[in-house]
Write a protein that holds these residues in place. Structure first.
Motif, PDB file in Angstrom:
ATOM      1  N   UNK A   1      41.245  43.792  37.432  1.00  0.00           N
ATOM      2  CA  UNK A   1      41.475  45.473  38.048  1.00  0.00           C
ATOM      3  C   UNK A   1      42.924  44.755  39.254  1.00  0.00           C
ATOM      4  N   UNK A   2      42.439  43.653  39.829  1.00  0.00           N
ATOM      5  CA  UNK A   2      44.494  43.460  40.489  1.00  0.00           C
ATOM      6  C   UNK A   2      44.887  42.618  39.699  1.00  0.00           C
ATOM      7  N   UNK A   3      44.862  42.318  38.838  1.00  0.00           N
ATOM      8  CA  UNK A   3      46.028  41.743  38.106  1.00  0.00           C
ATOM      9  C   UNK A   3      46.381  42.985  36.519  1.00  0.00           C
ATOM     10  N   UNK A  51      29.588  38.716  45.540  1.00  0.00           N
ATOM     11  CA  UNK A  51      30.110  37.850  45.243  1.00  0.00           C
ATOM     12  C   UNK A  51      30.177  38.054  43.378  1.00  0.00           C
ATOM     13  N   UNK A  52      28.797  39.433  43.043  1.00  0.00           N
ATOM     14  CA  UNK A  52      29.079  39.136  41.730  1.00  0.00           C
ATOM     15  C   UNK A  52      29.905  40.315  41.108  1.00  0.00           C
ATOM     16  N   UNK A  53      30.600  40.688  42.070  1.00  0.00           N
ATOM     17  CA  UNK A  53      31.653  42.236  41.877  1.00  0.00           C
ATOM     18  C   UNK A  53      33.174  41.256  42.186  1.00  0.00           C
ATOM     19  N   UNK A  54      32.800  40.209  42.634  1.00  0.00           N
ATOM     20  CA  UNK A  54      34.830  39.713  42.867  1.00  0.00           C
ATOM     21  C   UNK A  54      35.402  39.040  41.377  1.00  0.00           C
ATOM     22  N   UNK A  55      34.736  38.910  40.701  1.00  0.00           N
ATOM     23  CA  UNK A  55      35.506  38.845  39.064  1.00  0.00           C
ATOM     24  C   UNK A  55      36.312  40.203  38.959  1.00  0.00           C
ATOM     25  N   UNK A  56      35.319  40.840  38.536  1.00  0.00           N
ATOM     26  CA  UNK A  56      35.789  42.849  38.032  1.00  0.00           C
ATOM     27  C   UNK A  56      37.097  42.698  39.815  1.00  0.00           C
ATOM     28  N   UNK A  57      36.492  42.436  40.991  1.00  0.00           N
ATOM     29  CA  UNK A  57      37.881  43.388  41.030  1.00  0.00           C
ATOM     30  C   UNK A  57      38.982  42.893  40.923  1.00  0.00           C
ATOM     31  N   UNK A  58      39.593  40.767  40.757  1.00  0.00           N
ATOM     32  CA  UNK A  58      40.257  40.426  40.486  1.00  0.00           C
ATOM     33  C   UNK A  58      40.979  41.029  39.164  1.00  0.00           C
TER      34      UNK A  58
END
Length: 66
Positions: free
Chosen positions: A61-63, A52-59
Protein backbone atom coordinates in the motif's frame (compact mmCIF):
# COMPACT_ATOMS: atom_id res chain seq x y z
CA UNK A 1 42.77 10.17 45.21
CA UNK A 2 43.32 12.38 42.15
CA UNK A 3 42.10 15.95 42.14
CA UNK A 4 38.86 16.88 40.40
CA UNK A 5 39.09 18.16 36.86
CA UNK A 6 38.89 21.93 36.54
CA UNK A 7 35.66 23.54 35.38
CA UNK A 8 37.55 24.92 32.38
CA UNK A 9 38.55 21.42 31.27
CA UNK A 10 35.05 20.05 31.86
CA UNK A 11 33.47 22.80 29.79
CA UNK A 12 36.00 22.41 26.96
CA UNK A 13 35.41 18.64 26.79
CA UNK A 14 31.62 19.12 26.79
CA UNK A 15 31.82 21.78 24.08
CA UNK A 16 34.34 19.89 21.94
CA UNK A 17 32.32 16.69 21.89
CA UNK A 18 28.88 18.37 22.06
CA UNK A 19 27.83 16.50 25.19
CA UNK A 20 26.60 17.70 28.53
CA UNK A 21 28.79 17.72 31.60
CA UNK A 22 26.44 15.19 33.22
CA UNK A 23 27.16 12.79 30.35
CA UNK A 24 30.90 13.11 30.86
CA UNK A 25 30.47 12.47 34.59
CA UNK A 26 28.24 9.45 33.90
CA UNK A 27 30.78 7.97 31.47
CA UNK A 28 33.58 8.47 34.00
CA UNK A 29 31.47 6.75 36.69
CA UNK A 30 30.70 3.82 34.37
CA UNK A 31 34.39 3.46 33.51
CA UNK A 32 35.31 3.47 37.18
CA UNK A 33 32.55 1.04 38.24
CA UNK A 34 32.32 -1.34 35.26
CA UNK A 35 35.58 -0.86 33.42
CA UNK A 36 33.94 0.29 30.19
CA UNK A 37 31.34 2.69 28.86
CA UNK A 38 29.60 0.34 26.42
CA UNK A 39 25.87 0.96 26.03
CA UNK A 40 23.41 -1.45 27.59
CA UNK A 41 21.85 -3.99 25.22
CA UNK A 42 18.62 -2.99 23.50
CA UNK A 43 15.67 -3.91 25.68
CA UNK A 44 13.13 -4.67 22.97
CA UNK A 45 10.83 -1.68 22.87
CA UNK A 46 7.08 -1.67 22.21
CA UNK A 47 5.32 -4.33 20.19
CA UNK A 48 4.82 -3.54 16.49
CA UNK A 49 1.50 -1.86 15.57
CA UNK A 50 1.16 -4.08 12.46
CA UNK A 51 1.09 -7.85 12.76
CA UNK A 52 3.98 -9.63 11.05
CA UNK A 53 1.66 -11.37 8.58
CA UNK A 54 0.18 -7.99 7.50
CA UNK A 55 3.54 -6.27 6.99
CA UNK A 56 3.80 -7.08 3.27
CA UNK A 57 0.30 -5.68 2.67
CA UNK A 58 1.24 -2.39 4.37
CA UNK A 59 4.46 -2.16 2.34
CA UNK A 60 2.50 -2.73 -0.89
CA UNK A 61 0.00 0.00 0.00
CA UNK A 62 2.82 2.43 0.84
CA UNK A 63 4.59 1.74 -2.46
CA UNK A 64 1.38 2.42 -4.38
CA UNK A 65 0.40 5.50 -2.35
CA UNK A 66 3.46 6.98 -0.64
Amino acid sequence: MPAAYSMDLRIRVAETFKVGEATVRRWRRLMREKGDVAPLPHNGGPDPKVAHEDESLVRTILRERP
